[in-house]
Scaffold this motif. Structure first.
Motif, PDB file in Angstrom:
ATOM      1  N   ARG A 185       0.820  -1.216   0.000  1.00 42.21           N
ATOM      2  CA  ARG A 185       0.000   0.000   0.000  1.00 42.21           C
ATOM      3  C   ARG A 185       0.854   1.267   0.000  1.00 42.21           C
ATOM      4  N   ALA A 186       2.034   1.189   0.569  1.00 42.84           N
ATOM      5  CA  ALA A 186       2.851   2.405   0.664  1.00 42.84           C
ATOM      6  C   ALA A 186       4.324   2.065   0.853  1.00 42.84           C
ATOM      7  N   ILE A 187       5.177   2.894   0.239  1.00 45.31           N
ATOM      8  CA  ILE A 187       6.630   2.797   0.427  1.00 45.31           C
ATOM      9  C   ILE A 187       7.093   4.181   0.864  1.00 45.31           C
ATOM     10  N   PRO A 188       7.303   4.375   2.157  1.00 48.89           N
ATOM     11  CA  PRO A 188       7.551   5.726   2.684  1.00 48.89           C
ATOM     12  C   PRO A 188       8.799   6.399   2.113  1.00 48.89           C
ATOM     13  N   SER A 189       9.791   5.619   1.686  1.00 49.30           N
ATOM     14  CA  SER A 189      11.048   6.241   1.243  1.00 49.30           C
ATOM     15  C   SER A 189      10.954   6.876  -0.141  1.00 49.30           C
ATOM     16  N   LEU A 190       9.883   6.600  -0.879  1.00 50.63           N
ATOM     17  CA  LEU A 190       9.780   7.161  -2.243  1.00 50.63           C
ATOM     18  C   LEU A 190       9.443   8.649  -2.194  1.00 50.63           C
ATOM     19  N   VAL A 191      10.206   9.435  -2.976  1.00 46.65           N
ATOM     20  CA  VAL A 191       9.856  10.864  -3.084  1.00 46.65           C
ATOM     21  C   VAL A 191       8.682  11.003  -4.040  1.00 46.65           C
ATOM     22  N   GLU A 192       7.992  12.111  -3.923  1.00 40.19           N
ATOM     23  CA  GLU A 192       6.744  12.351  -4.662  1.00 40.19           C
ATOM     24  C   GLU A 192       6.809  11.920  -6.142  1.00 40.19           C
ATOM     25  N   ASP A 193       7.815  12.426  -6.888  1.00 39.47           N
ATOM     26  CA  ASP A 193       7.803  12.125  -8.321  1.00 39.47           C
ATOM     27  C   ASP A 193       8.351  10.739  -8.677  1.00 39.47           C
ATOM     28  N   ALA A 194       8.826   9.990  -7.677  1.00 44.24           N
ATOM     29  CA  ALA A 194       9.265   8.611  -7.957  1.00 44.24           C
ATOM     30  C   ALA A 194       8.105   7.634  -7.790  1.00 44.24           C
ATOM     31  N   ARG A 195       7.015   8.106  -7.171  1.00 42.45           N
ATOM     32  CA  ARG A 195       5.925   7.200  -6.817  1.00 42.45           C
ATOM     33  C   ARG A 195       5.264   6.569  -8.042  1.00 42.45           C
ATOM     34  N   ASP A 196       5.197   7.336  -9.139  1.00 44.01           N
ATOM     35  CA  ASP A 196       4.527   6.812 -10.336  1.00 44.01           C
ATOM     36  C   ASP A 196       5.319   5.692 -11.007  1.00 44.01           C
ATOM     37  N   SER A 197       6.629   5.657 -10.723  1.00 45.04           N
ATOM     38  CA  SER A 197       7.452   4.657 -11.407  1.00 45.04           C
ATOM     39  C   SER A 197       7.402   3.283 -10.726  1.00 45.04           C
ATOM     40  N   VAL A 198       6.809   3.221  -9.559  1.00 47.86           N
ATOM     41  CA  VAL A 198       6.742   1.930  -8.848  1.00 47.86           C
ATOM     42  C   VAL A 198       5.283   1.473  -8.778  1.00 47.86           C
ATOM     43  N   ARG A 199       5.029   0.285  -9.318  1.00 53.22           N
ATOM     44  CA  ARG A 199       3.668  -0.265  -9.264  1.00 53.22           C
ATOM     45  C   ARG A 199       3.481  -1.021  -7.950  1.00 53.22           C
ATOM     46  N   LEU A 200       2.887  -0.343  -6.980  1.00 55.64           N
ATOM     47  CA  LEU A 200       2.699  -0.977  -5.666  1.00 55.64           C
ATOM     48  C   LEU A 200       1.872  -2.255  -5.758  1.00 55.64           C
ATOM     49  N   ASP A 201       0.890  -2.250  -6.680  1.00 51.04           N
ATOM     50  CA  ASP A 201       0.003  -3.421  -6.757  1.00 51.04           C
ATOM     51  C   ASP A 201       0.711  -4.664  -7.287  1.00 51.04           C
ATOM     52  N   ARG A 202       1.946  -4.484  -7.779  1.00 49.77           N
ATOM     53  CA  ARG A 202       2.724  -5.655  -8.240  1.00 49.77           C
ATOM     54  C   ARG A 202       3.627  -6.190  -7.123  1.00 49.77           C
ATOM     55  N   ILE A 203       3.648  -5.484  -6.015  1.00 50.45           N
ATOM     56  CA  ILE A 203       4.502  -5.917  -4.906  1.00 50.45           C
ATOM     57  C   ILE A 203       3.599  -6.487  -3.820  1.00 50.45           C
ATOM     58  N   GLY A 204       3.932  -7.691  -3.375  1.00 45.79           N
ATOM     59  CA  GLY A 204       3.056  -8.263  -2.356  1.00 45.79           C
ATOM     60  C   GLY A 204       3.734  -9.311  -1.504  1.00 45.79           C
ATOM     61  N   ALA A 205       3.225  -9.468  -0.306  1.00 48.60           N
ATOM     62  CA  ALA A 205       3.611 -10.574   0.563  1.00 48.60           C
ATOM     63  C   ALA A 205       2.525 -11.613   0.334  1.00 48.60           C
ATOM     64  N   GLY A 206       2.893 -12.673  -0.414  1.00 43.38           N
ATOM     65  CA  GLY A 206       1.903 -13.644  -0.890  1.00 43.38           C
ATOM     66  C   GLY A 206       0.873 -14.032   0.138  1.00 43.38           C
ATOM     67  N   PRO A 207      -0.401 -13.833  -0.175  1.00 44.38           N
ATOM     68  CA  PRO A 207      -1.432 -14.239   0.784  1.00 44.38           C
ATOM     69  C   PRO A 207      -1.689 -15.744   0.697  1.00 44.38           C
ATOM     70  N   TYR A 208      -2.048 -16.332   1.803  1.00 43.51           N
ATOM     71  CA  TYR A 208      -2.509 -17.716   1.834  1.00 43.51           C
ATOM     72  C   TYR A 208      -4.021 -17.679   2.019  1.00 43.51           C
ATOM     73  N   PRO A 209      -4.754 -18.583   1.351  1.00 44.23           N
ATOM     74  CA  PRO A 209      -6.172 -18.689   1.680  1.00 44.23           C
ATOM     75  C   PRO A 209      -6.298 -19.017   3.162  1.00 44.23           C
ATOM     76  N   CYS A 210      -7.165 -18.302   3.843  1.00 38.87           N
ATOM     77  CA  CYS A 210      -7.288 -18.456   5.296  1.00 38.87           C
ATOM     78  C   CYS A 210      -8.759 -18.331   5.661  1.00 38.87           C
ATOM     79  N   ARG A 211      -9.256 -19.263   6.434  1.00 40.84           N
ATOM     80  CA  ARG A 211     -10.669 -19.222   6.832  1.00 40.84           C
ATOM     81  C   ARG A 211     -10.808 -19.610   8.295  1.00 40.84           C
ATOM     82  N   GLU A 212     -11.884 -19.097   8.839  1.00 43.17           N
ATOM     83  CA  GLU A 212     -12.183 -19.461  10.228  1.00 43.17           C
ATOM     84  C   GLU A 212     -13.558 -20.101  10.289  1.00 43.17           C
TER      85      GLU A 212
END
Ligand code: FES
Ligand SMILES: [Fe+2]
Length: 363
Positions: free
Chosen positions: A91-118
């Motif tokens: 959702r966020a990378i705090p170290s990126l400066v304003e104009d660098a934000r567009d060059s990084v696709r956050l939605d391509r970076i992830g901590a793989g989710p596992y299916p999880c149910r209760e």
């Protein structure tokens, strides 16, 4: 046995739901680390009460996410503060400066989710076939197949007791110990249970059931003192299914029910979590809970001690004699795993290898 124990946790079948922890141990807005099948997993419960599971490794530079903070909505990594939603997406990378934000696709970076149910206060995580490592999902989607079925107790969903013990033994030995009918009088020597002097012959009917087998409903053994104490007509049914889940369903008269779930979840090659969860409807059992808790712990500890001692022997021996009929459930367990692997390799439906039969032994 030797083959099954070679490296990692290869004996543990993939593509199944594993009991990760009792849900009663996971408060809203918290997340905890667990290792399941040698994989680090962050298990959490969001502000709304929904459970989730992520790979517990930051995709930036591998810091465990469990070392960071979870505010009930977002996981913040302890190293550089990257933030992830409970779906694992960055959702966020705090170290990126304003104009660098567009060059990084956050939605391509992830901590793989596992299916999880209760379900019924049990948190299950799906350990998929195709774990791809960093940033990848663990099997994708919602996970295949149903959760192991646990009978409901009307009006009292919450378990009365939920314990987790860690065994220093191989997953196969843990599961075989779980379904072993002949150790009771030797491992569980308690005045309130039974003793080796009162061994009686048992004959129990078994039938194949979903990914496992069921000891069909019957009147429970009269040689357990604690069972004799309960008044009213009793019946019990005990089911087992892969990966290592045993469910005991007891009825007392026409009003009361007891359900016990015991599940073995491999952590690493020689470490296995044993979860034991008990639900009941009888108010007397609630009243007796201060007594039931230590008795249960004592019982589970006896299993743990036996398993840990067996592990000492295992270092020197693969001994795995399986005699009729007391060791037949162990044989079935190994056959079920083999058949599941074969069915998957051949892309066909699972054919349950367990016959409908009566097993006889003394215990
Ligand atoms: S390692 Fe997680 S933010 Fe850098
Ligand atoms: Fe036992």
């Amino acid at each position: 046995m030797a083959e099954a124990q070679a490296g990692g946790v290869p004996a543990a079948p993939r593509g199944l739901w594993y009991l990760a922890m009792p849900g009663t141990r996971l408060r809203r807005g918290t997340a905890v680390h667990r290792t399941l099948l040698d994989e680090p997993v962050l298990i959490g419960r969001d502000r709304a009460g929904k459970v989730f599971a992520l790979r517990d490794i930051c995709p930036h530079r591998a810091m465990p996410l469990s070392a960071g903070r979870f505010d009930g909505e977002t996981v913040t990594c302890a190293y550089h503060g990257w933030q992830f939603g409970t779906d694992g997406v960055c959702r966020a990378i705090p170290s990126l400066v304003e104009d660098a934000r567009d060059s990084v696709r956050l939605d391509r970076i992830g901590a793989g989710p596992y299916p999880c149910r209760e379900a019924q206060h049990l948190v299950w995580v799906y350990m998929g076939n195709d774990h791809l490592g960093d940033g990848a999902g663990a099997g994708g989607g919602d996970g295949d197949g149903d959760l192991p079925a646990v009978p409901e107790i009307p009006a009292r969903g919450r378990p009365g007791i939920a314990e987790t013990l860690y065994l220093d033994c191989h997953y196969d030995d843990a599961v075989i110990g779980l379904i072993d009918p002949a150790h009771g009088a030797y491992v569980h020597r308690n005045w309130w249970w039974r003793s080796s002097k009162t061994l009686t012959e048992k004959a129990k009917r078994y039938a194949p059931s979903d990914l496992g087998f069921t000891m069909v409903r019957h009147a429970p053994s009269a040689n357990s003192r604690i069972i004799r104490m309960l008044r009213g007509e009793k019946t019990v049914e005990i089911g087992f299914r892969l990966p290592g889940v045993r469910v005991e369903h007891m009825t007392l008269g026409d009003r009361h029910t007891y359900v016990g779930v015991t599940a073995m979840t491999p952590i690493s090659e020689y470490r296995t979590a044993m979860h034991h969860v008990m639900y009941w409807s009888h108010p007397l059992m609630t009243l007796a809970k201060p007594l039931v808790v230590p008795v249960t712990r004592n019982f589970l500890n006896q299993d743990r001690t036996a398993m840990n001692r067996q592990r000492e022997g295992r270092k020197k021996s693969d001994a795995a004699m399986l005699l009729p009929d007391a060791d037949t459930p162990a044989k079935w367990y190994l056959a079920l795993k083999k058949e599941l692997a074969a069915a998957r390799a051949e892309g066909r439906a699972f054919r349950n290898p367990v016959p409908e039969t009566v097993l006889r032994w003394r215990s």
